[in-house]
Design a protein around this motif. Structure first.
Motif, PDB file in Angstrom:
ATOM      1  N   ARG A 269       0.841  -1.208   0.000  1.00 28.90           N
ATOM      2  CA  ARG A 269       0.000   0.000   0.000  1.00 28.90           C
ATOM      3  C   ARG A 269       0.872   1.252   0.000  1.00 28.90           C
ATOM      4  NH1 ARG A 269      -2.355   0.032   5.000  1.00 28.90           N
ATOM      5  NH2 ARG A 269      -3.325  -1.941   4.400  1.00 28.90           N
TER       6      ARG A 269
ATOM      7  N   GLU B 156      -5.995  -7.042  -3.105  1.00 31.29           N
ATOM      8  CA  GLU B 156      -6.889  -5.888  -3.012  1.00 31.29           C
ATOM      9  C   GLU B 156      -6.097  -4.584  -3.178  1.00 31.29           C
ATOM     10  OE1 GLU B 156      -9.449  -5.859   0.489  1.00 31.29           O
ATOM     11  OE2 GLU B 156      -9.719  -3.705   0.097  1.00 31.29           O
ATOM     12  N   GLU B 157      -4.925  -4.536  -2.590  1.00 29.35           N
ATOM     13  CA  GLU B 157      -4.095  -3.323  -2.740  1.00 29.35           C
ATOM     14  C   GLU B 157      -3.738  -3.103  -4.208  1.00 29.35           C
ATOM     15  OE1 GLU B 157      -3.698  -1.173  -0.530  1.00 29.35           O
ATOM     16  OE2 GLU B 157      -4.402  -2.351   1.175  1.00 29.35           O
TER      17      GLU B 157
ATOM     18  N   SER C 112      -5.380  -4.245  -6.860  1.00 23.21           N
ATOM     19  CA  SER C 112      -6.596  -3.862  -7.600  1.00 23.21           C
ATOM     20  C   SER C 112      -6.935  -2.400  -7.382  1.00 23.21           C
ATOM     21  CB  SER C 112      -7.791  -4.684  -7.141  1.00 23.21           C
ATOM     22  OG  SER C 112      -7.669  -5.988  -7.548  1.00 23.21           O
ATOM     23  N   LYS C 113      -6.831  -1.985  -6.112  1.00 31.05           N
ATOM     24  CA  LYS C 113      -7.163  -0.580  -5.803  1.00 31.05           C
ATOM     25  C   LYS C 113      -6.277   0.357  -6.619  1.00 31.05           C
ATOM     26  CE  LYS C 113      -7.875  -0.701  -1.035  1.00 31.05           C
ATOM     27  NZ  LYS C 113      -7.362  -0.206   0.205  1.00 31.05           N
ATOM     28  N   ALA C 114      -5.011   0.008  -6.682  1.00 32.88           N
ATOM     29  CA  ALA C 114      -4.066   0.880  -7.401  1.00 32.88           C
ATOM     30  C   ALA C 114      -4.378   0.907  -8.892  1.00 32.88           C
ATOM     31  CB  ALA C 114      -2.640   0.398  -7.161  1.00 32.88           C
TER      32      ALA C 114
ATOM     33  N   ASN D 283      -7.166   0.269 -10.326  1.00 35.25           N
ATOM     34  CA  ASN D 283      -8.451   0.957 -10.531  1.00 35.25           C
ATOM     35  C   ASN D 283      -8.296   2.464 -10.455  1.00 35.25           C
ATOM     36  OD1 ASN D 283      -9.906  -1.331 -10.947  1.00 35.25           O
ATOM     37  ND2 ASN D 283     -10.447  -1.611  -8.788  1.00 35.25           N
ATOM     38  N   SER D 284      -7.327   2.898  -9.667  1.00 37.25           N
ATOM     39  CA  SER D 284      -7.160   4.360  -9.568  1.00 37.25           C
ATOM     40  C   SER D 284      -6.189   4.879 -10.630  1.00 37.25           C
ATOM     41  CB  SER D 284      -6.688   4.743  -8.163  1.00 37.25           C
ATOM     42  OG  SER D 284      -5.374   4.273  -7.987  1.00 37.25           O
TER      43      SER D 284
END
Ligand SMILES: NC(=O)C[C@H](N)C(=O)O
Length: 634
Positions: A311, A340-341, A343-345, A347-348
């Motif tokens: 993260r 999840e970390e 994917s979050k990145a 996605n952003s």
């Protein structure tokens, strides 16, 4: 021997060793290879001058050497090895293998170039004189100190001096040479001349060293061969710059190119592997993109890495990350926190490229542990080195004119030969094919359009030739190179026509799976079905029918005469093929007679029986075709 006095310009320059502060080393008012003034007649008595071959611009080439630092020019101090400024030129001048002083004086080299830092090699085996000018940076750097700004400076200097030199050599420390080579390969757009990075493991000033050989080899390549790539020359091998990685801290053999063979090897002669040399296929002008995005990074996975580490690494302003994964691109699929970390990145809008920690090989989606990364939005990095991936990211992300999607697409493309495999299902283009390139080369074709014209002309011939001999593997390879297996040749004959003629059932199946059309007609109006019927390949006929092949109305009308002729000659097998192909066996011929009538008249009992049972089954199946003849009795 009478000594030439050095021209005044040289004398002045010598007292100012860092003369080239502007970085513009082209001689004022001098074009490339103008005819130089020959030695005055008063010099003819000078001892040894007659031994010197007459200089001529035709057998000379010019190379710009940019000295950025590195061990090659270091000396040992109290603090350890560090670069020594303003020492290299003078020391090379004293080395006969790297400078021919006699030639330099005889040809007025110093006066001509008005640069004290221009040297000349003795004639090469190919009888070339390589005149090289050294541009020394200040300060000289251990390559550990280099940044993207230094890459930009090198790029700009090459761009500024591009037209005045035939090739470029970059002297550079080995520690980060693979990064600089990779970055320059992307920054130099539409490159048409060689740029060769080199350096050494031992300073050139020491008794035993690899610097002399490396510099000499790099100069000979840059001055003699038009290899339009950013390369790295080390220990007798020339590599593609964006394919190398440093693998040894203490051997002269410090670099390797794990996924691509060398572009050239320096043995008794230089052996250039022209098939591997990159062809730009462009007529655009050379330019250097010095804008690079620095918000990029390399993250190496290790067992037990925490989600908070990941993260933290992916926090803004991070825009591009090379994730060094295990094996063929794998990561734990039992760690939802990590995934999840990631994917979050993605996605952003962070671009994350999946590269392997292994030295050799490529990432693939063979394991579940690899697929989870694709699901998390990572891009497959193929067989790119981490150095190449990182600098590519830096280059691509600096293209602000592109959307995020376009940047991702660009990352997946093979821009400068940095990757061999296709990414995300994108196939290699046939213009990348060695075969096409060899043909293009022999025809002196260089521009994209011409290359495409050759490709389009050759593709159907190649695919049809493969179909003729039933070579499915060749067709698979051609397909992978971007060939359209549906294309017809000059007669409109597709590989499916040819395979149908030859009865290559497996190949027909393959072609159908690849989208080959059963409706394609050649110049005679024949479909693959007609061909398969003519050459009596029952299985192929069945398969084509299953795929929707059928005779045209005209073909059905014309079939009557053919059927009658088969009936006359008692050819049951021939009639059966037509039946399987969907022909109406009751169709009359040109004289109004049907096949069964002809068979009766000819006394072909067997044929009559067959045709009778055909008509019965048709009746029972309620076929839509109207009978034009009644069942006959013999
Ligand atoms: N061999 C070398 O050139 C290593 C040196 N530390 C450098 O990269 O500048």
């Amino acid at each position: 021997m009478a000594e030439y006095s050095r021209p005044n310009t040289l004398g002045r320059a010598l007292s100012h060793p860092t003369l080239i502060e502007t970085n513009d080393v082209s001689p004022p008012n001098v074009q490339l290879h103008p005819r130089r003034r020959r030695k005055p007649s008063s010099c003819s008595s000078v001892e040894n001058l007659d031994r010197v071959s007459t200089p001529s611009p035709e057998n000379e080439s010019r190379v710009l050497v940019i000295n950025t630092g590195g061990t090659i020019g270091m000396t040992l101090r109290d603090t350890g090895y560090a670069p020594k400024a303003n020492a290299l030129v003078e020391s090379l001048r004293k080395l006969p293998i790297l400078h021919d002083e006699l030639y330099a004086r005889q040809t007025y080299l110093y006066e001509y170039y008005k640069l004290e830092n221009t040297l000349v090699l003795p004639p090469s085996k190919l009888n070339k004189r390589i005149i090289y000018t050294i541009l020394e940076y200040s300060p000289l750097l251990d390559s550990s100190n280099m940044t993207t700004d230094d890459w930009g400076r090198i790029g700009k200097d090459i761009e500024k001096n591009y037209e005045n030199f035939d090739g470029f050599v970059i002297l550079h420390g080995t520690d980060t040479m693979a990064y600089t080579a990779s970055a320059l390969s992307f920054m130099c757009e539409h490159l048409g001349k060689p740029i060769v990075l080199t350096g050494s493991q031992v300073p050139i000033y020491e008794l035993r060293n690899d610097g002399r050989d490396n510099l000499l080899g790099a100069l000979l390549i840059a001055g003699q061969f038009v290899i339009p790539e950013v390369c790295l020359y080390f220990y007798n091998k020339l590599y593609r710059g964006n394919r190398v990685t440093k693998v040894d801290a203490s051997s002269f053999n410090a670099f390797t190119s794990p996924n691509l063979p060398p572009l050239a090897t320096a043995e008794v002669d230089f052996k250039i592997n022209w098939d591997t040399v990159w062809r730009a296929n462009t007529t655009a002008k050379f330019q250097v993109r010095t804008e690079l995005n620095r918000n990029v990074g390399l993250l190496r996975l290790f067992p037990g890495i925490t989600a908070s580490t990941v993260r933290a690494f992916l926090q803004p302003p991070m825009q591009g990350v090379v994730l060094e994964t295990y094996g063929s691109g794998n990561a734990p699929d039992n760690r939802p926190d990590l995934l999840e970390e990631l994917s979050k990145a993605t996605n952003s809008g962070v671009i994350i490229v999946n590269c392997t920690q292994c030295l050799r090989g490529t990432v693939s989606a063979s394991y579940a542990t690899g697929r989870v990364l694709m699901d998390a939005g990572l891009l497959a990095g193929g067989d790119m080195t981490p150095e190449a991936s990182l600098s590519k990211l830096s280059y691509v992300l600096a293209k602000k004119e592109l959307t995020l999607d376009a940047q991702k697409k660009m990352m997946a493309q093979n821009l400068r030969g940095e990757m061999s495999a296709d990414l995300e299902g994108a196939k290699l283009c046939l213009s990348d094919s060695r075969f096409i390139q060899v043909i293009a080369k022999s025809l002196s074709v260089s521009c994209k359009e011409e290359l495409e014209a050759i490709r389009d002309a050759l593709t159907p011939s190649l695919t049809c030739a493969a179909a003729k001999i039933g070579d499915t593997e060749a067709l698979v390879a051609l397909k992978e190179m971007g060939s359209d297996l549906r294309l017809g040749d000059f007669d409109g004959r597709t590989p499916l026509h040819v395979a149908a003629c030859e009865g290559h059932l497996r190949l027909v199946q393959y072609l159908l799976n690849q989208g080959a059309s059963v409706h394609a007609k050649d110049r005679y109006g024949d479909t693959p079905l007609c061909n398969a019927v003519r050459f009596r390949h029952k299985d192929v006929v069945r398969l084509l029918r299953k795929t929707g092949a059928h005779f045209s109305r005209e073909q059905l009308e014309e079939a009557g005469s053919e059927l009658c002729s088969l009936a006359a000659s008692g050819d049951k097998e021939g009639l059966d093929i037509w039946r399987i192909a969907g022909a109406d066996l009751t169709r009359p011929g040109y004289d109004g007679k049907t096949a069964i009538e002809v068979a009766q008249a000819a006394g072909n009992k067997d044929v009559v029986e067959v045709l009778n049972s055909y008509m019965n089954s048709k009746t029972m199946n309620g076929a839509a075709i109207e009978f034009t003849a009644k069942p006959a009795l013999l």
